[in-house]
Every structure is written in structure tokens, then in C-alpha cells.
Design a protein around this motif. Structure first.
Motif, PDB file in Angstrom:
ATOM      1  N   GLU A  54       0.852  -1.180   0.000  1.00  0.00           N
ATOM      2  CA  GLU A  54       0.000   0.000   0.000  1.00  0.00           C
ATOM      3  C   GLU A  54       0.894   1.238   0.000  1.00  0.00           C
ATOM      4  O   GLU A  54       1.617   1.502   0.955  1.00  0.00           O
ATOM      5  CB  GLU A  54      -0.914   0.021   1.220  1.00  0.00           C
ATOM      6  CG  GLU A  54      -1.850   1.227   1.223  1.00  0.00           C
ATOM      7  CD  GLU A  54      -2.848   1.188   2.358  1.00  0.00           C
ATOM      8  OE1 GLU A  54      -2.993   2.215   3.044  1.00  0.00           O
ATOM      9  OE2 GLU A  54      -3.469   0.124   2.563  1.00  0.00           O
ATOM     10  N   SER A  57      -3.076   6.066   0.802  1.00  0.00           N
ATOM     11  CA  SER A  57      -4.510   5.935   1.038  1.00  0.00           C
ATOM     12  C   SER A  57      -5.040   7.248   1.587  1.00  0.00           C
ATOM     13  O   SER A  57      -4.406   7.875   2.437  1.00  0.00           O
ATOM     14  CB  SER A  57      -4.781   4.794   2.030  1.00  0.00           C
ATOM     15  OG  SER A  57      -6.157   4.704   2.331  1.00  0.00           O
ATOM     16  N   THR A 270      -7.323   3.917  -2.426  1.00  0.00           N
ATOM     17  CA  THR A 270      -6.069   3.292  -2.023  1.00  0.00           C
ATOM     18  C   THR A 270      -5.244   2.984  -3.258  1.00  0.00           C
ATOM     19  O   THR A 270      -5.779   2.477  -4.253  1.00  0.00           O
ATOM     20  CB  THR A 270      -6.332   1.989  -1.238  1.00  0.00           C
ATOM     21  OG1 THR A 270      -7.162   2.281  -0.101  1.00  0.00           O
ATOM     22  CG2 THR A 270      -5.029   1.364  -0.770  1.00  0.00           C
ATOM     23  N   ARG A 272      -1.738   1.036  -4.663  1.00  0.00           N
ATOM     24  CA  ARG A 272      -0.803  -0.029  -4.308  1.00  0.00           C
ATOM     25  C   ARG A 272       0.180  -0.258  -5.441  1.00  0.00           C
ATOM     26  O   ARG A 272      -0.118  -0.022  -6.614  1.00  0.00           O
ATOM     27  CB  ARG A 272      -1.561  -1.327  -4.014  1.00  0.00           C
ATOM     28  CG  ARG A 272      -2.512  -1.214  -2.830  1.00  0.00           C
ATOM     29  CD  ARG A 272      -3.249  -2.534  -2.611  1.00  0.00           C
ATOM     30  NE  ARG A 272      -4.005  -2.523  -1.379  1.00  0.00           N
ATOM     31  CZ  ARG A 272      -5.275  -2.155  -1.269  1.00  0.00           C
ATOM     32  NH1 ARG A 272      -5.926  -1.745  -2.343  1.00  0.00           N
ATOM     33  NH2 ARG A 272      -5.888  -2.194  -0.109  1.00  0.00           N
TER      34      ARG A 272
END
Length: 293
Positions: A54, A57, A270, A272
Motif C-alpha cells: 500500500e 490511502s 487506495t 498499491r
């Protein structure tokens, strides 16, 4: 734009821009760089990032369900699938008393409808937004998101006195970041700018007085939304349900071979990593579906 799912970790960091602005978020440390020419600002990683991590976010600044075909299946408040929140109701009967007869928006629960701070201001505007969209030729989703952005700012200003100093600063910072995003007005055809101006002139008088901004700011916001908004949908049907805007996520640069992907769940976006990212490397996503690049 579609959902992607990975199992990853989160690290709390502070994001700092070249102008000194900062905001709390989850992810990996990076910095904002002012790029040359039309490249604009973009993000550069300050650490090596493993694959499937990640990176970033944040909660969206504003989000709307704008696909009319998805009104009955997506909650207008939490933006989640209605049946997902009510698996015991496969026939969808529970949604009947949670739909609005005036604007056709649906809510996943009575509680979610009561929590919606915007419906009272926007219900009567939705038919007008459709007329403006069809008459002037500006996308309905862009118009709806413009209205939601302005109402979000209004609501945040109203509750500012109830927030602590850090929360007020964060709210103000998000608005400044939103207005500082690339708008490329000099590259937009004159006929499009004329349409945006016509929309602003027709729409602003219909808004609550506390939500109104100068016409030039409204035109800038339309340009910003066109360039920086994110689409969201579900992994099940790959249908775009609506649009959202998230000021810091919008700083991820475009690449046809991106090192990150994004997903939207509820009101959180989010990003990634899809491969290993080296320290000093720009963080990129694809602005269009990868199959089209």
C-alpha cells in the motif's frame, strides 16, 4: 477504472508538498515535485517500495454516484453496493423505502440516508443537472461532482467550529490542494470553456448561498474535475458507478506501464504498487483502462 485487491500493510506518514502543505495519510513516504512544462506536479518515492505494498490511502474529498443505471444498486451516501450491505435481502425489496422518488437516488439503509449531509441540498438540483448536461453538453457526472465539491466545502466550513485545530487545518489544506491541481485551461478548446462558463452561470444561482463561489472558480473546478477525477465501480460487473476527487491521489502521474494501481472502496481511495518501485522513482497509475493503452 476498476477495483484491484491485494493484502498489504499500512504505515502512517506525513505528506509534504514543495509549497509546504501537508496532510496525514497512510502509505509510504514520498515528496511532491514540480515537473517541467505540462507535466505539472507529481509524486516521487523516497524509499524502495516492494511489490503489492500500500503506497498511499486517503479519504476522497467528494464522491457521487453519477451513473443513472447504478442509482438503484449503489448507496448515494456510502457509495457501496446496496446488496453488499444487505446480503439477507437478495431480492432488493429492502431498498424500496430507501429510494428518493424525486431524484431516484437510493440508500443502503435508513441510517445511511440520515447520515447523508448533502441530499437535502442536491435532491432538487439533480433534474436541473440533467437538463444542463443535455442542453449545454457537459457530462452529468462532472456537474454532479462539482455540486458535491461545493457542498462539501460548505458543510466543512459549518462544522469547523466543532473541530480541533489540526482537523480544521487539514480541511483547509484539502481545499487548497484541490484548487492547486492542474486544470490546463490554456489547452482546453475555447468552445469547451464557453460551455463551462455557461454551466457556472446557470448553476451557481441555484446553489445554497453558502456553497456559491465566483464563476471563475467554478470554471476552474470543472476543469480540475475533468482532469483529476477518479472513476469507481465494482469488481463484479466492471461498470463505472460514479466519480470522486481526491487531491493528493490526483498527483500520481500517468503511465501506460504504471507502477501502481488504485481501488476505491466506500469513500477511501487506495493506491498499491504492482511492481517493485525504486527510491526516487515517480509514482504512476494509468489514467485510462490498461487494455486501452
Amino acid at each position: 477504472f476498476f477495483f484491484f485487491f491485494f493484502f498489504c500493510f499500512r504505515i502512517a506518514v506525513t505528506i509534504e508538498s514543495s509549497s509546504g502543505d501537508s496532510a496525514e495519510a497512510g502509505g509510504c513516504p514520498f515528496r511532491v515535485v514540480d515537473g517541467p512544462g505540462v507535466l505539472g506536479r507529481y509524486l516521487v518515492s523516497e524509499v524502495d517500495i516492494p511489490q503489492a505494498t500500500e503506497v498511499f490511502s486517503e479519504n476522497t474529498y467528494a464522491m457521487v454516484v453519477s451513473n443513472r443505471g447504478c442509482f438503484a444498486t449503489t448507496c448515494a451516501n456510502c457509495c457501496r453496493a446496496i446488496k453488499e450491505n444487505h446480503p439477507s435481502d437478495p431480492a432488493g425489496k429492502i431498498t424500496e423505502f430507501m429510494s428518493c422518488a424525486s431524484c431516484e437516488l437510493h440508500f443502503c439503509s435508513h441510517k445511511c440516508r440520515l447520515k447523508d449531509a448533502f441530499h437535502r441540498y442536491e435532491c432538487a438540483l439533480i433534474p436541473e443537472l440533467r437538463r444542463l448536461s443535455e442542453g449545454i453538453g457537459v457530462d452529468f457526472g462532472v456537474l454532479f461532482l462539482l455540486v458535491r465539491v461545493l457542498h462539501t466545502r460548505m458543510v466543512r466550513q459549518r462544522v469547523a467550529g466543532q473541530l480541533d485545530e489540526a482537523s480544521r487545518a487539514h480541511s483547509d489544506n484539502c481545499w487548497r490542494m484541490l484548487l492547486s491541481l492542474e486544470r490546463h485551461r490554456s489547452r482546453i478548446p475555447a468552445e469547451h470553456l464557453l460551455k463551462y462558463t455557461q454551466v457556472a452561470e446557470a448553476l451557481l444561482p441555484s446553489l445554497h448561498p453558502d456553497a456559491r463561489v465566483p464563476g471563475s472558480v467554478a470554471v476552474d473546478l470543472v476543469c480540475i474535475i475533468h482532469i483529476n477525477s477518479f472513476g469507481f465501480g465494482t469488481a463484479r460487473d466492471l461498470t463505472p458507478h460514479g466519480l470522486c476527487v481526491a487531491p493528493f491521489s490526483a498527483l500520481f502521474a500517468h503511465s501506460c506501464s504504471p507502477n501502481c494501481c488504485y481501488s476505491v472502496y466506500g469513500k477511501t481511495i487506495t493506491l498499491r504498487s504492482v511492481r517493485k518501485i525504486s527510491k526516487g522513482e515517480p509514482l504512476t497509475i494509468s489514467y485510462v483502462p490498461l487494455l486501452a493503452t
